[in-house]
Design a protein around this motif. Structure first.
Motif, mmCIF file in Angstrom:
data_model
loop_
_atom_site.group_PDB
_atom_site.id
_atom_site.type_symbol
_atom_site.label_atom_id
_atom_site.label_comp_id
_atom_site.label_asym_id
_atom_site.label_seq_id
_atom_site.Cartn_x
_atom_site.Cartn_y
_atom_site.Cartn_z
ATOM 1 N N GLU A 175 0.800 -1.220 0.000
ATOM 2 C CA GLU A 175 0.000 0.000 0.000
ATOM 3 C C GLU A 175 0.834 1.271 0.000
ATOM 4 N N ASP A 176 2.102 1.185 0.405
ATOM 5 C CA ASP A 176 2.937 2.383 0.468
ATOM 6 C C ASP A 176 3.793 2.580 -0.782
ATOM 7 N N SER A 177 3.580 1.734 -1.779
ATOM 8 C CA SER A 177 4.383 1.833 -2.997
ATOM 9 C C SER A 177 3.891 2.973 -3.884
ATOM 10 N N ARG A 178 4.695 3.278 -4.876
ATOM 11 C CA ARG A 178 4.352 4.355 -5.798
ATOM 12 C C ARG A 178 3.190 3.934 -6.696
ATOM 13 N N ALA A 179 2.275 4.842 -6.935
ATOM 14 C CA ALA A 179 1.130 4.540 -7.799
ATOM 15 C C ALA A 179 1.574 4.339 -9.238
ATOM 16 N N ILE A 180 0.923 3.405 -9.928
ATOM 17 C CA ILE A 180 1.190 3.169 -11.349
ATOM 18 C C ILE A 180 0.054 3.694 -12.218
ATOM 19 N N GLY A 181 -0.947 4.299 -11.596
ATOM 20 C CA GLY A 181 -2.082 4.821 -12.334
ATOM 21 C C GLY A 181 -3.172 5.288 -11.397
ATOM 22 N N PHE A 182 -4.374 5.488 -11.936
ATOM 23 C CA PHE A 182 -5.479 5.963 -11.111
ATOM 24 C C PHE A 182 -6.806 5.474 -11.679
ATOM 25 N N VAL A 183 -7.769 5.361 -10.804
ATOM 26 C CA VAL A 183 -9.128 4.983 -11.197
ATOM 27 C C VAL A 183 -9.769 6.153 -11.937
ATOM 28 N N THR A 184 -10.433 5.850 -13.036
ATOM 29 C CA THR A 184 -11.114 6.897 -13.793
ATOM 30 C C THR A 184 -12.618 6.882 -13.562
ATOM 31 N N SER A 185 -13.225 5.702 -13.482
ATOM 32 C CA SER A 185 -14.665 5.556 -13.233
ATOM 33 C C SER A 185 -14.890 4.270 -12.451
ATOM 34 N N SER A 186 -15.930 4.251 -11.626
ATOM 35 C CA SER A 186 -16.279 3.028 -10.911
ATOM 36 C C SER A 186 -17.785 2.942 -10.751
ATOM 37 N N ALA A 187 -18.280 1.724 -10.572
ATOM 38 C CA ALA A 187 -19.725 1.518 -10.460
ATOM 39 C C ALA A 187 -20.004 0.170 -9.821
ATOM 40 N N ARG A 188 -21.227 0.008 -9.356
ATOM 41 C CA ARG A 188 -21.710 -1.296 -8.919
ATOM 42 C C ARG A 188 -22.599 -1.860 -10.014
ATOM 43 N N HIS A 189 -22.215 -3.011 -10.546
ATOM 44 C CA HIS A 189 -22.911 -3.623 -11.669
ATOM 45 C C HIS A 189 -23.834 -4.730 -11.167
ATOM 46 N N TRP A 190 -24.989 -4.829 -11.785
ATOM 47 C CA TRP A 190 -26.003 -5.771 -11.300
ATOM 48 C C TRP A 190 -25.583 -7.231 -11.432
ATOM 49 N N GLU A 191 -24.675 -7.534 -12.359
ATOM 50 C CA GLU A 191 -24.181 -8.904 -12.521
ATOM 51 C C GLU A 191 -22.731 -9.063 -12.084
ATOM 52 N N LEU A 192 -21.880 -8.101 -12.436
ATOM 53 C CA LEU A 192 -20.444 -8.226 -12.224
ATOM 54 C C LEU A 192 -19.992 -7.768 -10.847
ATOM 55 N N GLY A 193 -20.853 -7.091 -10.107
ATOM 56 C CA GLY A 193 -20.439 -6.536 -8.833
ATOM 57 C C GLY A 193 -19.702 -5.221 -9.027
ATOM 58 N N PRO A 194 -18.809 -4.846 -8.103
ATOM 59 C CA PRO A 194 -18.080 -3.581 -8.242
ATOM 60 C C PRO A 194 -17.034 -3.655 -9.364
ATOM 61 N N ILE A 195 -17.074 -2.679 -10.248
ATOM 62 C CA ILE A 195 -16.174 -2.640 -11.398
ATOM 63 C C ILE A 195 -15.619 -1.230 -11.557
ATOM 64 N N ALA A 196 -14.575 -1.111 -12.357
ATOM 65 C CA ALA A 196 -13.971 0.201 -12.576
ATOM 66 C C ALA A 196 -13.184 0.196 -13.876
ATOM 67 N N LEU A 197 -12.881 1.392 -14.350
ATOM 68 C CA LEU A 197 -11.879 1.611 -15.388
ATOM 69 C C LEU A 197 -10.726 2.378 -14.744
ATOM 70 N N ALA A 198 -9.520 2.140 -15.243
ATOM 71 C CA ALA A 198 -8.350 2.829 -14.699
ATOM 72 C C ALA A 198 -7.329 3.055 -15.804
ATOM 73 N N LEU A 199 -6.567 4.119 -15.666
ATOM 74 C CA LEU A 199 -5.422 4.376 -16.529
ATOM 75 C C LEU A 199 -4.163 3.978 -15.771
ATOM 76 N N VAL A 200 -3.365 3.087 -16.363
ATOM 77 C CA VAL A 200 -2.134 2.633 -15.715
ATOM 78 C C VAL A 200 -0.965 2.796 -16.677
ATOM 79 N N LYS A 201 0.238 2.712 -16.137
ATOM 80 C CA LYS A 201 1.432 2.765 -16.984
ATOM 81 C C LYS A 201 1.392 1.643 -18.013
ATOM 82 N N ARG A 202 1.863 1.958 -19.203
ATOM 83 C CA ARG A 202 1.789 1.010 -20.310
ATOM 84 C C ARG A 202 2.456 -0.325 -19.992
#
Length: 336
Positions: free
Chosen positions: A286-313
């Protein structure tokens, strides 16, 4: 920060509240969807209805811009990332406006009705887009207008049997129809298209489908390659437009610095990681350097909690990630 649509630095201000907020159960959305309903009392039921092709989503907070005149398509072709010079009537497309350095400034969702090109854009961005278009008119036979006060966007899911008057502009896609409804007829059309479905439900299905959204998946340095927008909003064989050099150079000679990923979040966490939440490699702690960030998140009726994120290539595609304090497995959206 609320579940689903998350607050961003570009949250809209001065957006009119939709008259459909008077419908039973309506709860006002926050952040970029301020002005319309987040939900009408049952988020998962509303998602299921959309997936089944029923109901409608009030998108009346979005900006509407029109371009008319004999030169409209050839002129837009010079300004946008998409090939629209010979866009057939009623064929939906999407396009971007880039900066000179190739960074995304606007995302446009277009259709032409044979005499006018209609587009809807993120809430509050229509003024800046119109100013740019006006600055590029020169001697072209075009007229641009902010039609937001006169028209509202309503989304009908794929499979919807709701009838739409033939004289209205409609963007029909694989995901559904964007209908440009005269604002004076918004409430009567909504009654015919019922049940009403909130913005959170549409956001969950957007995230599931890996579709990027301006202001959530983008920041001041985002280029189209990072989000998969090359496939839907950029034509790689068309002529010059602002930012085209960056698009061609990255496509032909390099790789984008970041890439979009889809996250399956640990469902045991009560709180969703919001927009901007740091993403780290779980193995680094948890104390490491971030490799990206969450862009959007939601609770999906079938998939549960989901998100999109931008991360290092170069983030390994099989790596377990941590979105804030939430464990997440990833699916590749844009390949490294």
């Amino acid at each position: 920060m609320t579940d689903g649509v998350n607050m961003t630095d570009g949250a809209t201000t001065g957006v009119k509240k939709s008259p459909l907020l008077s419908l039973p159960g309506a709860v006002l959305a926050e952040g970029p969807d301020e002005g319309v309903a987040a939900h009408y009392g049952d988020l998962f039921r509303e998602q299921r209805a959309l997936a089944d092709g029923t109901g409608f989503v009030d998108q009346s907070h979005r900006g509407v811009v029109t371009v008319s005149g004999d030169d409209r398509l050839s002129w837009l072709h010079l300004l946008l990332t998409q090939h629209v010079e010979k866009l057939p009537p009623r064929q939906a497309t999407e396009a971007l406006v880039l900066s000179a350095n190739g960074h995304i400034e606007h995302a446009l969702y277009l259709v032409d009705d044979g005499t006018t090109t209609w587009m809807h854009v993120e809430p509050g961005t229509q003024g800046a887009l119109l100013a740019y278009l006006e600055s590029m008119k020169f001697f072209y036979r075009v007229e641009t207008a902010d039609a937001t006060d006169a028209y509202a966007v309503v989304y009908l899911p794929a499979g919807s049997i709701t009838a739409v008057p033939s004289e209205w502009a409609v963007r029909e896609t694989a995901y559904g129809r964007d209908v440009f409804v005269p604002r004076a007829e918004l409430e009567s059309f909504a009654a015919k298209a019922a049940p009403p479905i909130g913005a959170l439900a549409l956001e969950a299905l957007r995230i599931e489908a890996h579709r990027p959204r301006l202001g959530l998946e983008t920041d001041h340095r985002t280029i189209p390659h990072e989000l998969g927008w090359l496939e839907t909003a950029v034509h790689l064989q068309k002529g010059c437009y602002r930012g085209q050099e960056t698009v061609a150079r990255v496509q032909n000679l390099g790789r984008p610095p970041r890439r979009l990923v889809f996250l399956h979040l640990d469902g045991s966490e009560v709180r969703l990681p919001g927009h901007g939440a740091p993403v780290r490699l779980a193995s680094d702690g948890e104390d490491s350097r971030a490799i990206g960030f969450v862009t959007s998140s939601a609770r999906h009726w079938e998939l549960g909690p989901i998100a999109l994120a931008l991360v290092k290539r170069n983030t390994p595609e099989d790596a377990v990630l941590m979105a804030e304090q939430t464990a997440a497995s990833q699916e590749t959206v844009v390949a490294p």
